[in-house]
Scaffold this motif. Structure first.
Motif, PDB file in Angstrom:
ATOM      1  N   LEU A   7       0.828  -1.203   0.000  1.00 20.66           N
ATOM      2  CA  LEU A   7       0.000   0.000   0.000  1.00 20.66           C
ATOM      3  C   LEU A   7       0.868   1.261   0.000  1.00 20.66           C
ATOM      4  CD1 LEU A   7      -2.898   1.007   0.025  1.00 20.66           C
ATOM      5  CD2 LEU A   7      -2.840   0.899   2.515  1.00 20.66           C
ATOM      6  N   ALA A   8       1.936   1.243   0.792  1.00 20.32           N
ATOM      7  CA  ALA A   8       2.841   2.393   0.823  1.00 20.32           C
ATOM      8  C   ALA A   8       3.507   2.587  -0.531  1.00 20.32           C
ATOM      9  CB  ALA A   8       3.893   2.192   1.916  1.00 20.32           C
ATOM     10  N   TYR A   9       3.893   1.488  -1.176  1.00 20.82           N
ATOM     11  CA  TYR A   9       4.505   1.578  -2.508  1.00 20.82           C
ATOM     12  C   TYR A   9       3.526   2.171  -3.505  1.00 20.82           C
ATOM     13  CZ  TYR A   9       6.207   0.297  -7.080  1.00 20.82           C
ATOM     14  OH  TYR A   9       6.597   0.343  -8.387  1.00 20.82           O
ATOM     15  N   SER A  13       3.911   5.622  -5.604  1.00 21.14           N
ATOM     16  CA  SER A  13       3.838   5.610  -7.067  1.00 21.14           C
ATOM     17  C   SER A  13       2.788   6.591  -7.574  1.00 21.14           C
ATOM     18  CB  SER A  13       3.519   4.200  -7.570  1.00 21.14           C
ATOM     19  OG  SER A  13       4.561   3.323  -7.266  1.00 21.14           O
ATOM     20  N   ALA A  14       1.647   6.655  -6.913  1.00 19.88           N
ATOM     21  CA  ALA A  14       0.588   7.580  -7.321  1.00 19.88           C
ATOM     22  C   ALA A  14       1.064   9.022  -7.178  1.00 19.88           C
ATOM     23  CB  ALA A  14      -0.663   7.344  -6.485  1.00 19.88           C
ATOM     24  N   VAL A  37      -4.113  15.812  -5.281  1.00 21.55           N
ATOM     25  CA  VAL A  37      -3.155  16.198  -4.238  1.00 21.55           C
ATOM     26  C   VAL A  37      -3.893  16.771  -3.031  1.00 21.55           C
ATOM     27  CG1 VAL A  37      -1.240  17.743  -3.674  1.00 21.55           C
ATOM     28  CG2 VAL A  37      -1.292  16.586  -5.887  1.00 21.55           C
ATOM     29  N   THR A  38      -4.910  17.578  -3.279  1.00 19.11           N
ATOM     30  CA  THR A  38      -5.713  18.153  -2.196  1.00 19.11           C
ATOM     31  C   THR A  38      -6.294  17.053  -1.323  1.00 19.11           C
ATOM     32  OG1 THR A  38      -6.291  20.048  -3.580  1.00 19.11           O
ATOM     33  CG2 THR A  38      -7.703  19.631  -1.687  1.00 19.11           C
ATOM     34  N   THR A  51       2.867  14.544  -0.105  1.00 22.17           N
ATOM     35  CA  THR A  51       2.507  15.586  -1.074  1.00 22.17           C
ATOM     36  C   THR A  51       3.443  16.794  -1.042  1.00 22.17           C
ATOM     37  OG1 THR A  51       0.976  16.748   0.416  1.00 22.17           O
ATOM     38  CG2 THR A  51       0.057  14.942  -0.911  1.00 22.17           C
ATOM     39  N   LEU A  52       4.258  16.917  -0.016  1.00 19.45           N
ATOM     40  CA  LEU A  52       5.082  18.121   0.145  1.00 19.45           C
ATOM     41  C   LEU A  52       6.016  18.414  -1.035  1.00 19.45           C
ATOM     42  CD1 LEU A  52       5.860  18.008   3.966  1.00 19.45           C
ATOM     43  CD2 LEU A  52       4.080  19.293   2.757  1.00 19.45           C
TER      44      LEU A  52
END
Length: 81
Positions: A7-9, A13-14, A37-38, A51-52
């Motif tokens: 899930l983290a991968y 990737s997204a 992103v929001t 997202t940073l």
């Protein structure tokens, strides 16, 4: 543990794909990418942290003449704060 790693991968990737869209030349996709992103930035601290790296691109997109894109950029940055 495997599911968590997978899930983290997928999340990373997204985010990488969204960053590529924001750095690209396809203006038609900017609004949808910033909207994604929001939503990601409104999640957990770990999700917001992903997202940073997109903040500089989103700040630059605020100079757009599209009010809808400007507004979405403001929402995204607010969620990152």
């Amino acid at each position: 543990a495997v599911f968590g790693t997978d899930l983290a991968y997928r999340a990373t990737s997204a985010v990488d794909m969204l960053l590529a869209v924001l750095q690209g030349n396809c203006v038609e996709n900017y609004l949808e990418a910033v909207w994604c992103v929001t939503n990601i930035a409104s999640g957990s601290s770990a999700q917001t942290e992903l997202t940073l790296p997109m903040a500089p691109c989103i700040i630059q997109l605020m100079e757009s003449s599209d009010p809808a894109l400007q507004e979405q950029c403001i929402w995204a940055l607010g969620n990152m704060a």
